[in-house]
Scaffold this motif. Structure first.
Motif, PDB file in Angstrom:
ATOM      1  N   ALA A 293     -58.031   7.863   0.975  1.00 53.85           N
ATOM      2  CA  ALA A 293     -57.775   8.006   2.415  1.00 53.85           C
ATOM      3  C   ALA A 293     -58.490   6.938   3.231  1.00 53.85           C
ATOM      4  O   ALA A 293     -58.388   6.926   4.464  1.00 53.85           O
ATOM      5  CB  ALA A 293     -58.222   9.388   2.881  1.00 53.85           C
ATOM      6  N   ALA A 294     -59.196   6.034   2.565  1.00 52.81           N
ATOM      7  CA  ALA A 294     -59.973   5.028   3.307  1.00 52.81           C
ATOM      8  C   ALA A 294     -59.075   4.069   4.073  1.00 52.81           C
ATOM      9  O   ALA A 294     -59.417   3.639   5.177  1.00 52.81           O
ATOM     10  CB  ALA A 294     -60.871   4.257   2.347  1.00 52.81           C
ATOM     11  N   VAL A 295     -57.907   3.725   3.517  1.00 46.57           N
ATOM     12  CA  VAL A 295     -57.027   2.759   4.176  1.00 46.57           C
ATOM     13  C   VAL A 295     -56.485   3.308   5.492  1.00 46.57           C
ATOM     14  O   VAL A 295     -56.638   2.665   6.543  1.00 46.57           O
ATOM     15  CB  VAL A 295     -55.889   2.325   3.236  1.00 46.57           C
ATOM     16  N   PRO A 296     -55.836   4.476   5.503  1.00 47.39           N
ATOM     17  CA  PRO A 296     -55.345   4.986   6.795  1.00 47.39           C
ATOM     18  C   PRO A 296     -56.474   5.246   7.786  1.00 47.39           C
ATOM     19  O   PRO A 296     -56.301   5.048   8.995  1.00 47.39           O
ATOM     20  CB  PRO A 296     -54.623   6.283   6.415  1.00 47.39           C
ATOM     21  N   PHE A 522     -60.673  -7.700  -1.260  1.00 48.06           N
ATOM     22  CA  PHE A 522     -59.541  -8.380  -0.634  1.00 48.06           C
ATOM     23  C   PHE A 522     -58.319  -7.468  -0.529  1.00 48.06           C
ATOM     24  O   PHE A 522     -57.625  -7.448   0.495  1.00 48.06           O
ATOM     25  CB  PHE A 522     -59.179  -9.646  -1.421  1.00 48.06           C
ATOM     26  N   SER A 523     -58.059  -6.709  -1.585  1.00 47.33           N
ATOM     27  CA  SER A 523     -56.894  -5.808  -1.579  1.00 47.33           C
ATOM     28  C   SER A 523     -57.034  -4.754  -0.490  1.00 47.33           C
ATOM     29  O   SER A 523     -56.073  -4.462   0.246  1.00 47.33           O
ATOM     30  CB  SER A 523     -56.736  -5.150  -2.953  1.00 47.33           C
ATOM     31  N   PHE A 524     -58.223  -4.182  -0.387  1.00 46.53           N
ATOM     32  CA  PHE A 524     -58.444  -3.163   0.635  1.00 46.53           C
ATOM     33  C   PHE A 524     -58.320  -3.760   2.040  1.00 46.53           C
ATOM     34  O   PHE A 524     -57.669  -3.175   2.913  1.00 46.53           O
ATOM     35  CB  PHE A 524     -59.831  -2.545   0.461  1.00 46.53           C
ATOM     36  N   ALA A 525     -58.928  -4.919   2.237  1.00 46.39           N
ATOM     37  CA  ALA A 525     -58.864  -5.551   3.554  1.00 46.39           C
ATOM     38  C   ALA A 525     -57.426  -5.890   3.927  1.00 46.39           C
ATOM     39  O   ALA A 525     -57.026  -5.752   5.091  1.00 46.39           O
ATOM     40  CB  ALA A 525     -59.731  -6.803   3.569  1.00 46.39           C
ATOM     41  N   GLN A 526     -56.648  -6.327   2.941  1.00 43.40           N
ATOM     42  CA  GLN A 526     -55.251  -6.666   3.209  1.00 43.40           C
ATOM     43  C   GLN A 526     -54.466  -5.426   3.628  1.00 43.40           C
ATOM     44  O   GLN A 526     -53.680  -5.472   4.584  1.00 43.40           O
ATOM     45  CB  GLN A 526     -54.624  -7.277   1.954  1.00 43.40           C
ATOM     46  N   GLU A 527     -54.701  -4.314   2.947  1.00 41.19           N
ATOM     47  CA  GLU A 527     -53.969  -3.091   3.279  1.00 41.19           C
ATOM     48  C   GLU A 527     -54.438  -2.484   4.597  1.00 41.19           C
ATOM     49  O   GLU A 527     -53.617  -1.992   5.385  1.00 41.19           O
ATOM     50  CB  GLU A 527     -54.137  -2.060   2.162  1.00 41.19           C
TER      51      GLU A 527
END
Length: 585
Positions: A293-296, A522-527
């Protein structure tokens, strides 16, 4: 100017003052070498920058605060001596050597370094009785009859009168003997320093949002209130220790370092938010690629929350990179030492006792080097850890070889008749015990020294993509200067190689971990952030930090390369649009 510019000017000045002609004499005679006077507000890093300069230039540093010195302690104590003039014996008063000048000679003797910087802080706070002697010192580099040794550059510092009631303003006669540099606080410059010193992320994240709180001195109804760069750095250290020990951080603690009530209260409020962010976003899970749930949540977060989250992620990943690069520096240094031991082991009849003797000599030699650099004040944090890691390896190897020798021979003095083939079965247990928790033992710090010497080339050529190549290039039998043999010395050397290769394997695991976590970041920051300002901040921080920039240069990062290219193309596209708009077609 800011402290970074002052550092550059001082380095250039010291380099020019120490420049010699073809006869070995200084191009600028010492009497014409104007002492440097750094004039700036308290706590902006004047003393710290002198340590950095000495470390960068490989010269010694002797520091003194002049506030406590009297005429007697600075000049020395008088004594009576007998001299003969025109056949008559005359009693003459002379002075013992000044404590300050004696400390310079002591440093030269202890360190073996003959050139350096004599740094006198609070120079404009000297007592009235000492002021005339200081005028002579600044001009002729002497206290009484004793002169500062040639090759030592004098740098002084002080605060403007508005910051220090003890300040005595210099007259023109004094100022005319000084090279004056006025230094102002600059957060952006300090931010670079903070990244290298690993200032607590809560401090840097807060100041990124509240730059106006970086440095503040003002008068209030309760008296003078202040916040300085020194206060933020000291607060950072105590925050780290409180968190390690599970101790509470409250307003009373923060107020001991930030002596401005409003700033202290705001930082306390932010620190509570920071801890909440740390709990809400599981940093370890994110860097393992489990975003959940960190991305949303990050997408909906306010900018200050996003900035804090990004700072926590960067702090963790850059810590991994720093450990890898420190290990690379240590292993590069160690590899060169093992080459010498390999040459010894190649000699016919080389015994275990000779290998032990060489290990002991190398360990003692490295200890003396460390002590001399510490005595000179010319040792960076990164170099200190590198030298200590080398000493630990040599000592551990010596102890294990000697223990095995005694156990196999059955006596306490015979190291000649050991069955070395049996040792290799025990190597893995020894090595595992030796390197268990190695990553936790490595202290983190300033690693600018890795960029000097051949360490960077080793990182790029020997360990790029495969850290085992360090072991192959430094310890395998095909390496020039290292041969094979059937003697016990060669068998003992084989044990050292296996220990070294285990260290390299540990570094390889650390490298793979750092690369994996960087990719997850990088993947997390991109999303979560797309191509927003957060991504630009991420790229900028990775580029500006020495540990991460060296790591990426050595091992590469497809994510970093791709996003840098995308950002560059986007910047060029925006520039082209602006030019077209300016044409008013």
């Amino acid at each position: 100017m800011n402290i970074k510019q002052a550092k550059e000017y001082i380095e250039n000045t010291v380099r020019l003052y120490l420049k010699k002609d073809e006869f070995g004499e200084y191009r600028i005679p010492p009497v014409r070498q104007r002492p440097i006077f750094l004039l700036g507000a308290p706590g902006i890093g004047k003393t710290a920058v002198m340590e950095q300069i000495a470390q960068d230039m490989g010269i010694a540093l002797v520091s003194y605060s002049m506030t406590h010195h009297t005429r007697q302690s600075a000049l020395g104590l008088p004594f009576i001596t007998q001299k003969t003039y025109a056949g008559a014996s005359i009693s003459v008063s002379e002075y013992t050597m000044s404590e300050i000048i004696a400390s310079v000679y002591d440093t030269c003797e202890e360190s073996g370094i003959r050139e350096g910087i004599l740094f006198l802080d609070e120079i404009n706070c000297v007592s009235e009785t000492l002021a005339p002697a200081m005028l002579q010192f600044l001009q002729y580099k002497t206290f009484g009859r004793h002169r500062v040794p040639e090759g030592w550059v004098i740098v002084t510092a002080g605060n403007p009168p508005e910051y220090n009631r003890s300040v005595r303003e210099f007259d023109v006669a004094t100022l005319d003997r000084l090279k004056v540099m006025e230094v102002e606080p600059d957060y952006e410059v300090w931010r670079e320093y903070a990244a290298e010193r690993r200032i607590h992320n809560a401090v840097t994240s807060y100041l990124d949002l509240k730059k106006e709180h970086f440095y503040r001195i003002q008068m209030t109804a309760k008296g003078r209130s202040y916040v300085t760069a020194r206060g933020w750095e000291d607060l950072s250290e105590i925050l780290t220790l409180h968190e390690e020990e599970g101790l509470p951080v409250d307003g009373a603690l923060v107020g001991q370092y930030l002596r401005n009530e409003a700033v202290a209260q705001e930082f306390c409020a932010y620190y509570e938010l920071y801890q909440r962010y740390k709990n809400d976003y599981n940093i370890a899970d994110i860097l393992e690629g489990r975003f959940g749930a960190a991305v949303p949540k990050a997408k909906e977060a306010a900018f200050d929350e996003r900035l804090s989250l990004l700072g926590m992620l960067l702090d963790a990943v850059q810590g991994d990179m720093r450990e890898v690069m420190e290990q690379a520096a240590f292993l590069t240094d160690l590899k060169n030492l093992l080459k010498g031991i390999g040459s010894l082991a190649q000699q016919e009849g080389c015994s275990v006792a000779q290998i032990l003797e060489r290990l002991e000599a190398l360990s003692q030699g490295r200890k003396k080097l460390l002590e001399s650099l510490q005595a000179a004040g010319a040792l960076s944090d990164g170099d200190r850890r590198k030298h200590k890691n080398v000493i630990r390896f040599l000592q551990d190897a010596h102890r294990e070889l000697r223990t095995q020798s005694i156990a196999r021979s059955g006596t306490h003095g015979d190291t000649q008749s050991i069955a070395w083939s049996d040792i290799h079965g025990d190597v893995q247990n020894i090595v595992r015990r030796d390197i268990h928790g190695d990553a936790q033992r490595i202290a983190q710090g300033d690693i600018q020294s890795i960029a000097h010497g051949d360490t960077q080339s080793i990182a790029q050529n020997d360990i790029h993509g495969d850290t085992q190549s360090i072991a192959r290039s430094g310890t395998q039998s095909h390496t020039p200067g290292i041969g094979q043999g059937d003697g016990e010395g060669q068998a003992a050397y084989g044990f050292l190689k296996e220990c070294f290769q285990a260290k390299v394997a540990g570094m390889k695991r650390g490298t793979e971990k750092a690369q994996s976590r960087l990719h997850a970041l990088f993947s997390f920051a991109q999303e979560a952030f797309g191509q927003g300002n957060e991504m630009l901040i991420l790229l900028t921080e990775l580029t500006a930090n020495s540990a991460s920039s060296q790591f990426i240069a050595a091992f590469g990062s497809p994510d970093y390369a791709r996003l840098s290219q995308d950002m560059m193309l986007a910047g060029r596209r925006d520039e082209l649009r602006e030019r077209i708009a300016a044409l008013d077609l």
